[in-house]
Design a protein around this motif. Sequence first.
Motif, PDB file in Angstrom:
ATOM      1  N   GLU A   1     -22.277  15.714 -37.177  1.00  0.00           N
ATOM      2  CA  GLU A   1     -21.924  14.803 -36.090  1.00  0.00           C
ATOM      3  C   GLU A   1     -22.145  15.465 -34.731  1.00  0.00           C
ATOM      4  O   GLU A   1     -22.668  14.841 -33.802  1.00  0.00           O
ATOM      5  CB  GLU A   1     -20.466  14.357 -36.233  1.00  0.00           C
ATOM      6  CG  GLU A   1     -20.225  13.401 -37.395  1.00  0.00           C
ATOM      7  CD  GLU A   1     -18.765  13.014 -37.527  1.00  0.00           C
ATOM      8  OE1 GLU A   1     -17.935  13.581 -36.784  1.00  0.00           O
ATOM      9  OE2 GLU A   1     -18.454  12.151 -38.366  1.00  0.00           O
ATOM     10  N   VAL A   2     -21.737  16.748 -34.627  1.00  0.00           N
ATOM     11  CA  VAL A   2     -21.929  17.483 -33.372  1.00  0.00           C
ATOM     12  C   VAL A   2     -23.417  17.598 -33.052  1.00  0.00           C
ATOM     13  O   VAL A   2     -23.844  17.385 -31.911  1.00  0.00           O
ATOM     14  CB  VAL A   2     -21.285  18.885 -33.457  1.00  0.00           C
ATOM     15  CG1 VAL A   2     -21.689  19.734 -32.253  1.00  0.00           C
ATOM     16  CG2 VAL A   2     -19.771  18.770 -33.538  1.00  0.00           C
ATOM     17  N   THR A   3     -24.213  17.925 -34.071  1.00  0.00           N
ATOM     18  CA  THR A   3     -25.663  18.035 -33.884  1.00  0.00           C
ATOM     19  C   THR A   3     -26.260  16.704 -33.457  1.00  0.00           C
ATOM     20  O   THR A   3     -27.116  16.638 -32.566  1.00  0.00           O
ATOM     21  CB  THR A   3     -26.335  18.507 -35.188  1.00  0.00           C
ATOM     22  OG1 THR A   3     -25.770  19.764 -35.584  1.00  0.00           O
ATOM     23  CG2 THR A   3     -27.835  18.668 -34.998  1.00  0.00           C
ATOM     24  N   PHE A   4     -25.781  15.627 -34.084  1.00  0.00           N
ATOM     25  CA  PHE A   4     -26.280  14.287 -33.774  1.00  0.00           C
ATOM     26  C   PHE A   4     -25.977  13.908 -32.327  1.00  0.00           C
ATOM     27  O   PHE A   4     -26.863  13.460 -31.586  1.00  0.00           O
ATOM     28  CB  PHE A   4     -25.643  13.276 -34.730  1.00  0.00           C
ATOM     29  CG  PHE A   4     -25.952  11.841 -34.403  1.00  0.00           C
ATOM     30  CD1 PHE A   4     -27.233  11.331 -34.576  1.00  0.00           C
ATOM     31  CD2 PHE A   4     -24.963  11.005 -33.920  1.00  0.00           C
ATOM     32  CE1 PHE A   4     -27.519  10.014 -34.274  1.00  0.00           C
ATOM     33  CE2 PHE A   4     -25.239   9.686 -33.615  1.00  0.00           C
ATOM     34  CZ  PHE A   4     -26.521   9.184 -33.794  1.00  0.00           C
ATOM     35  N   TYR A   5     -24.710  14.118 -31.905  1.00  0.00           N
ATOM     36  CA  TYR A   5     -24.327  13.763 -30.536  1.00  0.00           C
ATOM     37  C   TYR A   5     -25.005  14.672 -29.512  1.00  0.00           C
ATOM     38  O   TYR A   5     -25.336  14.235 -28.405  1.00  0.00           O
ATOM     39  CB  TYR A   5     -22.806  13.813 -30.377  1.00  0.00           C
ATOM     40  CG  TYR A   5     -22.108  12.648 -31.035  1.00  0.00           C
ATOM     41  CD1 TYR A   5     -22.358  11.341 -30.611  1.00  0.00           C
ATOM     42  CD2 TYR A   5     -21.220  12.836 -32.089  1.00  0.00           C
ATOM     43  CE1 TYR A   5     -21.733  10.258 -31.219  1.00  0.00           C
ATOM     44  CE2 TYR A   5     -20.598  11.762 -32.704  1.00  0.00           C
ATOM     45  CZ  TYR A   5     -20.858  10.475 -32.263  1.00  0.00           C
ATOM     46  OH  TYR A   5     -20.243   9.408 -32.876  1.00  0.00           O
ATOM     47  N   HIS A   6     -25.214  15.932 -29.893  1.00  0.00           N
ATOM     48  CA  HIS A   6     -25.926  16.849 -28.998  1.00  0.00           C
ATOM     49  C   HIS A   6     -27.370  16.380 -28.811  1.00  0.00           C
ATOM     50  O   HIS A   6     -27.903  16.411 -27.690  1.00  0.00           O
ATOM     51  CB  HIS A   6     -25.900  18.263 -29.576  1.00  0.00           C
ATOM     52  CG  HIS A   6     -26.588  19.280 -28.717  1.00  0.00           C
ATOM     53  ND1 HIS A   6     -26.119  19.643 -27.469  1.00  0.00           N
ATOM     54  CD2 HIS A   6     -27.726  20.004 -28.916  1.00  0.00           C
ATOM     55  CE1 HIS A   6     -26.932  20.540 -26.935  1.00  0.00           C
ATOM     56  NE2 HIS A   6     -27.913  20.773 -27.792  1.00  0.00           N
TER      57      HIS A   6
ATOM     58  N   GLU B   1     -13.083  20.920 -47.891  1.00  0.00           N
ATOM     59  CA  GLU B   1     -13.086  21.432 -46.524  1.00  0.00           C
ATOM     60  C   GLU B   1     -14.510  21.733 -46.063  1.00  0.00           C
ATOM     61  O   GLU B   1     -14.864  21.489 -44.909  1.00  0.00           O
ATOM     62  CB  GLU B   1     -12.226  22.694 -46.435  1.00  0.00           C
ATOM     63  CG  GLU B   1     -10.731  22.424 -46.592  1.00  0.00           C
ATOM     64  CD  GLU B   1      -9.923  23.705 -46.572  1.00  0.00           C
ATOM     65  OE1 GLU B   1     -10.535  24.789 -46.424  1.00  0.00           O
ATOM     66  OE2 GLU B   1      -8.688  23.623 -46.700  1.00  0.00           O
ATOM     67  N   TYR B   2     -15.321  22.272 -46.973  1.00  0.00           N
ATOM     68  CA  TYR B   2     -16.711  22.567 -46.625  1.00  0.00           C
ATOM     69  C   TYR B   2     -17.475  21.279 -46.318  1.00  0.00           C
ATOM     70  O   TYR B   2     -18.253  21.217 -45.359  1.00  0.00           O
ATOM     71  CB  TYR B   2     -17.393  23.315 -47.772  1.00  0.00           C
ATOM     72  CG  TYR B   2     -18.866  23.565 -47.529  1.00  0.00           C
ATOM     73  CD1 TYR B   2     -19.283  24.582 -46.670  1.00  0.00           C
ATOM     74  CD2 TYR B   2     -19.834  22.767 -48.148  1.00  0.00           C
ATOM     75  CE1 TYR B   2     -20.630  24.802 -46.430  1.00  0.00           C
ATOM     76  CE2 TYR B   2     -21.181  22.985 -47.912  1.00  0.00           C
ATOM     77  CZ  TYR B   2     -21.573  23.999 -47.060  1.00  0.00           C
ATOM     78  OH  TYR B   2     -22.895  24.212 -46.821  1.00  0.00           O
ATOM     79  N   ASP B   3     -17.231  20.244 -47.132  1.00  0.00           N
ATOM     80  CA  ASP B   3     -17.893  18.957 -46.896  1.00  0.00           C
ATOM     81  C   ASP B   3     -17.484  18.376 -45.546  1.00  0.00           C
ATOM     82  O   ASP B   3     -18.313  17.823 -44.814  1.00  0.00           O
ATOM     83  CB  ASP B   3     -17.541  17.968 -48.014  1.00  0.00           C
ATOM     84  CG  ASP B   3     -18.191  18.342 -49.340  1.00  0.00           C
ATOM     85  OD1 ASP B   3     -19.173  19.115 -49.307  1.00  0.00           O
ATOM     86  OD2 ASP B   3     -17.710  17.882 -50.391  1.00  0.00           O
ATOM     87  N   GLN B   4     -16.181  18.506 -45.209  1.00  0.00           N
ATOM     88  CA  GLN B   4     -15.706  18.005 -43.922  1.00  0.00           C
ATOM     89  C   GLN B   4     -16.318  18.793 -42.769  1.00  0.00           C
ATOM     90  O   GLN B   4     -16.702  18.219 -41.745  1.00  0.00           O
ATOM     91  CB  GLN B   4     -14.175  18.088 -43.866  1.00  0.00           C
ATOM     92  CG  GLN B   4     -13.471  17.110 -44.801  1.00  0.00           C
ATOM     93  CD  GLN B   4     -11.969  17.299 -44.812  1.00  0.00           C
ATOM     94  OE1 GLN B   4     -11.457  18.357 -44.425  1.00  0.00           O
ATOM     95  NE2 GLN B   4     -11.247  16.285 -45.260  1.00  0.00           N
TER      96      GLN B   4
ATOM     97  N   LEU C   1     -19.175  20.409 -42.859  1.00  0.00           N
ATOM     98  CA  LEU C   1     -20.592  20.057 -42.806  1.00  0.00           C
ATOM     99  C   LEU C   1     -20.788  18.715 -42.108  1.00  0.00           C
ATOM    100  O   LEU C   1     -21.702  18.544 -41.289  1.00  0.00           O
ATOM    101  CB  LEU C   1     -21.162  20.004 -44.225  1.00  0.00           C
ATOM    102  CG  LEU C   1     -22.674  19.772 -44.354  1.00  0.00           C
ATOM    103  CD1 LEU C   1     -23.442  20.907 -43.696  1.00  0.00           C
ATOM    104  CD2 LEU C   1     -23.069  19.647 -45.820  1.00  0.00           C
ATOM    105  N   LYS C   2     -19.905  17.763 -42.413  1.00  0.00           N
ATOM    106  CA  LYS C   2     -19.975  16.448 -41.778  1.00  0.00           C
ATOM    107  C   LYS C   2     -19.738  16.559 -40.278  1.00  0.00           C
ATOM    108  O   LYS C   2     -20.448  15.942 -39.474  1.00  0.00           O
ATOM    109  CB  LYS C   2     -18.933  15.512 -42.405  1.00  0.00           C
ATOM    110  CG  LYS C   2     -18.951  14.109 -41.828  1.00  0.00           C
ATOM    111  CD  LYS C   2     -17.889  13.237 -42.485  1.00  0.00           C
ATOM    112  CE  LYS C   2     -17.880  11.841 -41.870  1.00  0.00           C
ATOM    113  NZ  LYS C   2     -16.822  10.987 -42.474  1.00  0.00           N
ATOM    114  N   LEU C   3     -18.738  17.376 -39.901  1.00  0.00           N
ATOM    115  CA  LEU C   3     -18.441  17.573 -38.483  1.00  0.00           C
ATOM    116  C   LEU C   3     -19.613  18.230 -37.769  1.00  0.00           C
ATOM    117  O   LEU C   3     -19.980  17.840 -36.654  1.00  0.00           O
ATOM    118  CB  LEU C   3     -17.185  18.436 -38.335  1.00  0.00           C
ATOM    119  CG  LEU C   3     -16.735  18.763 -36.901  1.00  0.00           C
ATOM    120  CD1 LEU C   3     -16.403  17.487 -36.143  1.00  0.00           C
ATOM    121  CD2 LEU C   3     -15.527  19.699 -36.921  1.00  0.00           C
TER     122      LEU C   3
END
Length: 321
Positions: A82-87, A72-75, A77-79
């Motif tokens: 992704e949010v940081t990348f799209y931001h 869950e932590y890995d998921q 962190l991945k999310l």
Amino acid sequence: MEWFKKHWIMYTLVITIPSIWFTVIIGQFGVKLKLKSPSGDLTKVGIILTFIVVIAIFLVNGYRNWISYSKEYDQLLKLNNEVTFYHYLEESEIALNNYELATLRSKIAQVYNHQIEAPKVASDPNQQLTRILEKINATMCVFLSKPGYKFSESDFFITLAYTFPCHETEWMWLEGTQEGEISIQELTSEEKRTTFTYLLHSNKTYYFNNSKVDAMQKGQYLFNEQEQTSFDDGEEIGSVFCRRYDISNHGKTYIRAILSISTNGKKFVDTMELDKNKKAGSEGIFKANMLNITKERFGIRICKELCLLYLKFLAEIEDEK
């Protein structure tokens, strides 16, 4: 975690061991196996084995939970990545669009001041602006629709009017759009109390009212014939949102435009929702979203295309000389 999924039968048996141990082995055969005394107290062997069983189950469950939390932590962190990348992509796109808009404003000033010739515009700004309005319409349908309160593109009336103040041109509709039964001359006339005149003679860059009736009663909206009939019949009129764009350079305004978004028969924010929630909260969230949509999301694109439209206008003037 995958191991537990593949061997779920074995895991199920393992977690049932405490129940079997205490109810069957200790409870039924404890005395015979010398795990407890006839009085019911655990023997040393019984205590040691019981301790081992409890620790084993604790370790198995602990290991399973650790794997689950790690996944869950890995998921998460991945999310987050992704949010940081799209931001970052979003901020970069906005920055680039603002830079391009600033370049176009500077170019317009140079052409207007006869420092350079008007560049040839190969694209079709009118067509691009029409596509932008279509996308705004589709976006409105998505973010306003809720269970039991849906919007379709036909529920919105979206228009764009513009003028070139330095040339004292009359207000014009974007090709293919028109504000219902009311002419652009009426909407911008100082003798009429309309949303357009309110924006043009105030310091505000936008106007929002969830009720056209309220806007009309405040002298900030003008009913067309159909809306007047609906009002007389006690029917819902809808809502209105307008945004003014002033494209200037060094204090001189070259382009002025007003984007109008209104609804027919439905309000932006459902009256039932306003009854359940605080009015200021519901309408405030909507207004914040609209300001974002009409400024950062689509507003910059509108201004860029208006600049190209004006450069095309300047080129036509030069060609006529």
